[in-house]
Design an enzyme around this catalytic site. Sequence first.
Site, PDB file in Angstrom:
ATOM      1  N   MET A  30       1.007  -1.244   0.250  1.00  0.00           N
ATOM      2  CA  MET A  30       0.014  -0.205  -0.041  1.00  0.00           C
ATOM      3  C   MET A  30       0.997   1.592  -0.291  1.00  0.00           C
ATOM      4  SD  MET A  30      -3.483  -1.021   1.825  1.00  0.00           S
ATOM      5  CE  MET A  30      -2.710  -1.222   3.428  1.00  0.00           C
ATOM      6  N   GLY A  31       2.148   1.071  -0.428  1.00  0.00           N
ATOM      7  CA  GLY A  31       3.057   2.161  -0.383  1.00  0.00           C
ATOM      8  C   GLY A  31       3.499   3.467   0.693  1.00  0.00           C
ATOM      9  N   LEU A  33       6.416   3.089   1.436  1.00  0.00           N
ATOM     10  CA  LEU A  33       8.056   2.235   1.537  1.00  0.00           C
ATOM     11  C   LEU A  33       8.569   2.185   3.194  1.00  0.00           C
ATOM     12  CD1 LEU A  33       7.930   1.167  -2.118  1.00  0.00           C
ATOM     13  CD2 LEU A  33       6.303   0.499  -0.479  1.00  0.00           C
ATOM     14  N   HIS A  34       8.831   1.378   3.598  1.00  0.00           N
ATOM     15  CA  HIS A  34      10.096   0.884   4.635  1.00  0.00           C
ATOM     16  C   HIS A  34      10.728  -0.035   4.022  1.00  0.00           C
ATOM     17  CE1 HIS A  34       7.300  -1.366   6.200  1.00  0.00           C
ATOM     18  NE2 HIS A  34       6.528  -0.615   6.698  1.00  0.00           N
ATOM     19  N   GLU A  35      11.686  -0.223   5.457  1.00  0.00           N
ATOM     20  CA  GLU A  35      12.280  -1.551   6.163  1.00  0.00           C
ATOM     21  C   GLU A  35      11.844  -2.450   5.191  1.00  0.00           C
ATOM     22  OE1 GLU A  35      16.186  -1.323   5.057  1.00  0.00           O
ATOM     23  OE2 GLU A  35      16.148   0.070   4.496  1.00  0.00           O
ATOM     24  N   GLY A  36      10.842  -2.809   5.767  1.00  0.00           N
ATOM     25  CA  GLY A  36      10.426  -4.192   5.701  1.00  0.00           C
ATOM     26  C   GLY A  36       9.608  -4.365   4.374  1.00  0.00           C
ATOM     27  N   HIS A  37       9.066  -3.608   3.502  1.00  0.00           N
ATOM     28  CA  HIS A  37       8.745  -3.426   1.947  1.00  0.00           C
ATOM     29  C   HIS A  37       9.633  -4.204   1.435  1.00  0.00           C
ATOM     30  CE1 HIS A  37       5.319  -0.769   3.514  1.00  0.00           C
ATOM     31  NE2 HIS A  37       4.518  -1.614   3.220  1.00  0.00           N
ATOM     32  N   GLY A 147       4.900 -10.359   4.317  1.00  0.00           N
ATOM     33  CA  GLY A 147       5.054 -10.393   5.273  1.00  0.00           C
ATOM     34  C   GLY A 147       4.840 -11.096   6.421  1.00  0.00           C
ATOM     35  N   LYS A 149       5.131 -10.428   9.605  1.00  0.00           N
ATOM     36  CA  LYS A 149       4.037  -9.380   9.986  1.00  0.00           C
ATOM     37  C   LYS A 149       2.604  -9.235  10.154  1.00  0.00           C
ATOM     38  CE  LYS A 149       3.348  -4.737  11.388  1.00  0.00           C
ATOM     39  NZ  LYS A 149       2.803  -4.518  10.782  1.00  0.00           N
TER      40      LYS A 149
HETATM   41  P1  AMP Z   1       1.152  -2.911   3.196  1.00  0.00           P
HETATM   42  O1  AMP Z   1       2.141  -2.056   2.562  1.00  0.00           O
HETATM   43  O2  AMP Z   1       0.889  -2.695   4.515  1.00  0.00           O
HETATM   44  O3  AMP Z   1       0.560  -3.640   3.033  1.00  0.00           O
HETATM   45  O4  AMP Z   1       2.326  -4.587   3.893  1.00  0.00           O
HETATM   46  C1  AMP Z   1       2.595  -4.595   2.226  1.00  0.00           C
HETATM   47  C2  AMP Z   1       3.672  -5.472   2.578  1.00  0.00           C
HETATM   48  O5  AMP Z   1       4.940  -5.395   3.567  1.00  0.00           O
HETATM   49  C3  AMP Z   1       2.708  -7.249   3.511  1.00  0.00           C
HETATM   50  O6  AMP Z   1       3.284  -8.440   2.566  1.00  0.00           O
HETATM   51  C4  AMP Z   1       3.450  -6.708   4.724  1.00  0.00           C
HETATM   52  O7  AMP Z   1       3.524  -7.728   5.824  1.00  0.00           O
HETATM   53  C5  AMP Z   1       4.713  -6.733   3.788  1.00  0.00           C
HETATM   54  N1  AMP Z   1       5.253  -6.228   5.048  1.00  0.00           N
HETATM   55  C6  AMP Z   1       4.730  -4.714   6.168  1.00  0.00           C
HETATM   56  N2  AMP Z   1       5.683  -4.654   7.184  1.00  0.00           N
HETATM   57  C7  AMP Z   1       6.819  -5.313   7.655  1.00  0.00           C
HETATM   58  C8  AMP Z   1       7.621  -6.021   8.242  1.00  0.00           C
HETATM   59  N3  AMP Z   1       7.808  -4.835   9.350  1.00  0.00           N
HETATM   60  N4  AMP Z   1       8.772  -6.674   7.566  1.00  0.00           N
HETATM   61  C9  AMP Z   1       7.722  -7.655   6.342  1.00  0.00           C
HETATM   62  N5  AMP Z   1       7.125  -7.920   6.840  1.00  0.00           N
HETATM   63  C10 AMP Z   1       6.108  -6.163   6.238  1.00  0.00           C
END
Ligand code: AMP
Length: 281
Positions: A30-31, A33-37, A147, A149
């Site tokens: 969903m944009g 973006l951070h280190e997890g993405h 993720g 998460k």
């Molecule tokens: P989102 O943008 O929140 O929908 O997340 C997009 C993808 O990034 C999803 O598969 C999340 O599970 C993954 N994600 C978000 N935060 C983290 C994180 N801290 N570590 C690993 N993956 C993550």
Amino acid sequence: VRIIHSVSEMQSWASRVQGQRFSVGFVPTMGALHEGHLALVRRARRENDAVVVSIFVNPLQFGPKEDFKKYPRTLAKDLKLLQKEKTSVVFVPSASMMYPAGTSAKVSVPALDHALEGAARPGHFDGVATVVAKFFHIVQPTRAYFGQKDYQQVRVIDRMIKDLNMPVHLVACATVREVDGLAYSSRNRYLSNREREEAVKIYQALFLGRELVSEKIMKKPAQIVKRLHQIFARIPKCKVDYIALADPETLEPLKKIRRPALLAVAVRIGRTRLIDNIVIP
Ligand code: AMP
């Protein structure tokens, strides 16, 4: 990096790449973006010939009282980050492009959508499963990266892929955390400095829960859950949505302590709702 806004253009790219027998790694986001993405993007880069990242704040997965409108949107910065990671395509459709009829046919995974996040956010996983199914049809990925998460999301997508025989391999990636243990989340940017300091207690609570289970200090899930509630009770303006020890497969709450166990929490600190989890092996 190629930026694609239209569904039909994305589909023609996908067909062309399929014809060349290239493998495609897909990372839906969903944009903001951070280190997890970025960890997901880097893994997709290592394991595939091409990488597609989608950026789409999906209205279908937000409840009427949730943060759809104020969800952070940082497209220019996101594109720079993705360029650095050598992303092949960033797919950025609009809501009217994804849902031209307003409403949509839906994908549901009833076996896994009523516990935990599903109970706290009715309809959320229909929204997630539906948009991910649509993306799979449009992008035709070889592998899709999610993720841990969002643990329940991984379980729901895994089940959807199996039940509906989708030709995609799901890759679940470990949660990436800041140095103090807080999981990276696009919603962390809502936190005030004070709230950010308190938010580390989410990780500390999970860590304590893991100790209590693996050292067999407490015998019953309810005792552990109660102990963790005490941690959050000391945070000002904090409200717990749920703290649960659950079966990592079915997501049903554990009556007795068994391992592996999923320890999952959702809390609100001020106006920010955060989730996190660990699997206790
Ligand atoms: P989102 O943008 O929140 O929908 O997340 C997009 C993808 O990034 C999803 O598969 C999340 O599970 C993954 N994600 C978000 N935060 C983290 C994180 N801290 N570590 C690993 N993956 C993550």
